[in-house]
Design a protein around this motif. Structure first.
Motif, PDB file in Angstrom:
ATOM      1  N   GLU A 131     -37.267  -6.367 -84.019  1.00  0.00           N
ATOM      2  CA  GLU A 131     -35.944  -5.786 -84.342  1.00  0.00           C
ATOM      3  C   GLU A 131     -34.874  -6.300 -83.382  1.00  0.00           C
ATOM      4  N   TYR A 132     -33.786  -6.748 -83.980  1.00  0.00           N
ATOM      5  CA  TYR A 132     -32.578  -7.164 -83.245  1.00  0.00           C
ATOM      6  C   TYR A 132     -32.921  -8.111 -82.105  1.00  0.00           C
ATOM      7  N   LEU A 133     -33.742  -9.087 -82.388  1.00  0.00           N
ATOM      8  CA  LEU A 133     -34.224 -10.014 -81.365  1.00  0.00           C
ATOM      9  C   LEU A 133     -33.190 -11.110 -81.092  1.00  0.00           C
ATOM     10  N   HIS A 134     -32.853 -11.271 -79.837  1.00  0.00           N
ATOM     11  CA  HIS A 134     -31.982 -12.376 -79.420  1.00  0.00           C
ATOM     12  C   HIS A 134     -32.599 -13.034 -78.196  1.00  0.00           C
ATOM     13  N   TYR A 135     -32.706 -14.349 -78.237  1.00  0.00           N
ATOM     14  CA  TYR A 135     -33.182 -15.096 -77.071  1.00  0.00           C
ATOM     15  C   TYR A 135     -32.701 -16.537 -77.232  1.00  0.00           C
ATOM     16  N   ARG A 136     -31.898 -16.992 -76.299  1.00  0.00           N
ATOM     17  CA  ARG A 136     -31.283 -18.322 -76.388  1.00  0.00           C
ATOM     18  C   ARG A 136     -30.646 -18.505 -77.765  1.00  0.00           C
ATOM     19  N   ASN A 137     -31.093 -19.531 -78.546  1.00  0.00           N
ATOM     20  CA  ASN A 137     -30.435 -19.763 -79.836  1.00  0.00           C
ATOM     21  C   ASN A 137     -31.104 -19.008 -80.983  1.00  0.00           C
ATOM     22  N   ILE A 149     -33.021 -12.828 -84.726  1.00  0.00           N
ATOM     23  CA  ILE A 149     -33.717 -12.250 -85.889  1.00  0.00           C
ATOM     24  C   ILE A 149     -33.395 -10.766 -85.920  1.00  0.00           C
ATOM     25  N   ASP A 150     -32.785 -10.300 -87.004  1.00  0.00           N
ATOM     26  CA  ASP A 150     -32.414  -8.878 -87.096  1.00  0.00           C
ATOM     27  C   ASP A 150     -33.648  -8.008 -87.279  1.00  0.00           C
ATOM     28  N   THR A 151     -34.376  -8.250 -88.363  1.00  0.00           N
ATOM     29  CA  THR A 151     -35.621  -7.494 -88.567  1.00  0.00           C
ATOM     30  C   THR A 151     -36.661  -8.408 -89.210  1.00  0.00           C
ATOM     31  N   SER A 154     -32.503  -9.538 -75.698  1.00  0.00           N
ATOM     32  CA  SER A 154     -32.312  -8.190 -76.252  1.00  0.00           C
ATOM     33  C   SER A 154     -33.193  -8.045 -77.482  1.00  0.00           C
ATOM     34  N   GLY A 155     -33.413  -6.795 -77.900  1.00  0.00           N
ATOM     35  CA  GLY A 155     -34.278  -6.545 -79.044  1.00  0.00           C
ATOM     36  C   GLY A 155     -35.729  -6.358 -78.628  1.00  0.00           C
ATOM     37  N   THR A 156     -36.565  -6.075 -79.617  1.00  0.00           N
ATOM     38  CA  THR A 156     -37.969  -5.753 -79.304  1.00  0.00           C
ATOM     39  C   THR A 156     -38.962  -6.474 -80.223  1.00  0.00           C
ATOM     40  N   ILE A 157     -40.149  -6.713 -79.670  1.00  0.00           N
ATOM     41  CA  ILE A 157     -41.302  -7.163 -80.452  1.00  0.00           C
ATOM     42  C   ILE A 157     -42.420  -6.179 -80.142  1.00  0.00           C
ATOM     43  N   MET A 158     -42.937  -5.517 -81.160  1.00  0.00           N
ATOM     44  CA  MET A 158     -44.031  -4.558 -80.960  1.00  0.00           C
ATOM     45  C   MET A 158     -45.204  -4.969 -81.847  1.00  0.00           C
ATOM     46  N   GLN A 216     -38.547 -16.555 -96.191  1.00  0.00           N
ATOM     47  CA  GLN A 216     -39.826 -15.949 -95.819  1.00  0.00           C
ATOM     48  C   GLN A 216     -40.483 -15.356 -97.055  1.00  0.00           C
ATOM     49  N   GLY A 217     -41.811 -15.311 -97.009  1.00  0.00           N
ATOM     50  CA  GLY A 217     -42.578 -14.773 -98.137  1.00  0.00           C
ATOM     51  C   GLY A 217     -43.922 -15.461 -98.194  1.00  0.00           C
ATOM     52  N   THR A 218     -44.575 -15.372 -99.334  1.00  0.00           N
ATOM     53  CA  THR A 218     -45.827 -16.109 -99.500  1.00  0.00           C
ATOM     54  C   THR A 218     -45.480 -17.582 -99.760  1.00  0.00           C
TER      55      THR A 218
END
Lengths: 233, 221
Positions: B5-11, B14-16, B49-53, B199-201
């Motif tokens: 969620e709301y991941l930001h790192y360098r360039n 990813i929102d979700t 910022s943001g999280t990966i769980m 994204q998808g199959t």
């Protein structure tokens, strides 16, 4: 006419060995083989960078040669991307614009992503013409679009011997002759498309297209797509 | 589930994103953020910022197996046996269990003949096989592979594909430029300039890539 002749070249290490005989004439050659089969060893011996434990290699009318190693980081000598270009005798601005790295000329080459470093290295290598060009795994780390561009660049070469040592199976240039290392021996499979029937490492896509009754003329992406279109009508 | 969620790192932004168990394959151009994304999933880098769980735990509190795209950056020890044994030794497993586990892992991967070799003598492909063995030997929950297949031949890839699938890793996240490999995935992510474009199959994503070099030749055959 340029050519390189392998006369019973032999290398041995512990339980592994490699023997190679054959003549490489002008054109683009593909050398296939499994992991650890000796592709890189053969490239190093053909470049004269490894002593030959047995046999000999004759180079006729070859006045310039270049080996591009599998790992581009092993070629780096410049402290910046621009310096790296200069070390190869090419103009940084021109070459970096061509490969989309203009904004990175002042950073260390080792700060580039692996794909970017490979692009930089190959652009420097291919900026000059060599009588003998040995490319060891040139496609590793390149994205699909860059692989296509590299194939096009190799296809533009009008003279000299280019030998590609690779296990790439999907995106390849049109080649003059196919070789492979099988059971510790370099085997000449011949010219495409007839070579496909002897080629043990034939890419699955070529095998499937042939099984579907549409054998491609050569191994390039254009040849495969043309054969695929024939099936789809 | 891996929840991002709301991941930001360098360039990379990813929102979700939800990653389900199975094989998730990432592809896209060089420099599009694929390796950065994999490093964040592996806990090697931490987001700005943001999280990966990963099932409610951050990556650094999860068992991760990691294979770097640079073969030499995976290898810490002088010989192959020590390299594969290292994750087990760091866990202070007994010498007897380490010995048998390393040997059975090497046998399953067909690299028993390499166990006594010095890593610097190995070919690029052999280095990647050793790196994969070291990543799998401790049975990670998440296996992260950064273009490890770019150094492997088709036969090795086919064999390793089976080993990876039967490894017990709940999540396999890998980056590849081999579309024949990408076809055999549960989820496909296509990156461009630090964003997930598609994204998808594979059935969902490949038709969107028609006309590009990422479109498999045999997709419609």
């Amino acid at each position: 006419m340029v050519r390189i002749i392998l006369n019973r070249v032999y290398a041995v290490r512990d339980h592994w060995s490699l023997s190679a005989s054959g003549t490489f004439h002008e054109g683009v050659h593909l050398v296939n083989g499994d992991v650890g089969s000796g592709k890189s060893t053969l490239a190093l011996m053909m470049a004269g960078l490894l002593p030959l434990p047995g046999g000999s290699i004759e180079k006729e009318e070859i006045t310039s040669s270049m080996l591009s190693l599998q790992f581009p980081e092993l070629h780096v000598t410049g402290l910046s991307v621009a310096e790296e270009c200069t070390s190869w005798g090419v103009t940084p601005d021109e070459i970096l614009a061509a490969i989309g790295l203009s904004g990175k000329k002042d950073i260390s080459p080792l700060s580039l992503s692996r794909g970017e470093l490979k692009r930089l290295h190959l652009a420097c290598v291919l900026a000059k013409d060599y009588d003998l060009l040995l490319l060891d795994e040139p496609f590793s780390s390149l994205d699909c679009e860059e692989k296509v561009k590299l194939c096009a660049r190799i296809g533009q070469k009008s003279q000299g011997i280019t030998i590609i040592f690779t296990h790439e199976q999907e995106i390849l240039p049109r080649v003059t002759r196919i070789w492979e290392i099988v059971d510790n021996t370099l085997v000449d499979c011949g010219t495409p498309p007839d070579a496909f029937q002897h080629w043990r490492h034939v890419p699955p896509v070529i095998g499937k297209l042939t099984a579907l009754g549409s054998r491609p003329d050569n191994i390039s992406l254009d040849d495969l797509r043309e054969a695929s279109c024939r099936i789809q009508g | 589930m891996i929840t991002i969620e709301y991941l930001h790192y360098r360039n990379l932004a990813i929102d979700t994103l939800i990653i389900k168990p199975g094989i998730t394959t990432i592809t896209g151009a060089n420099g599009s953020g694929k390796t950065t994304f994999l490093k964040l999933c592996a806990g090697i880098a931490l987001p700005d910022s943001g999280t990966i769980m990963i099932d409610d735990a951050p990556p650094r509190q999860t068992g991760i197996g990691w294979v770097n795209e640079y073969p030499d950056r995976n290898l810490l020890f002088v010989n192959v046996f020590d390299e594969i044994a290292s994750p087990l030794r760091f866990r202070r497993n007994s010498c007897e269990s380490i010995d048998s586990t390393v040997k059975s892992c090497a046998e399953a991967m067909g690299i028993t003949h390499l166990l006594k070799r010095a890593v610097h003598e190995l070919s690029g492909g052999e280095k990647m096989l050793v790196s994969l063995a070291a990543a799998l030997v401790h049975h990670p929950k998440v296996l992260v592979l950064d273009e490890y297949d770019s150094h492997l031949d088709a036969r090795s890839m086919a064999k390793n594909e089976q080993i990876i699938r039967s490894s017990g890793a709940e999540y396999i996240i890998r980056c590849t430029q081999q579309m024949d490999t990408a076809i055999h995935s549960d989820h496909l992510l296509f990156f461009n300039t630090g964003r997930i474009c598609h994204q998808g199959t594979p059935d969902n994503v490949f038709p969107l890539l028609k006309g590009t070099a990422y479109y498999p030749v045999l997709w419609e055959c």
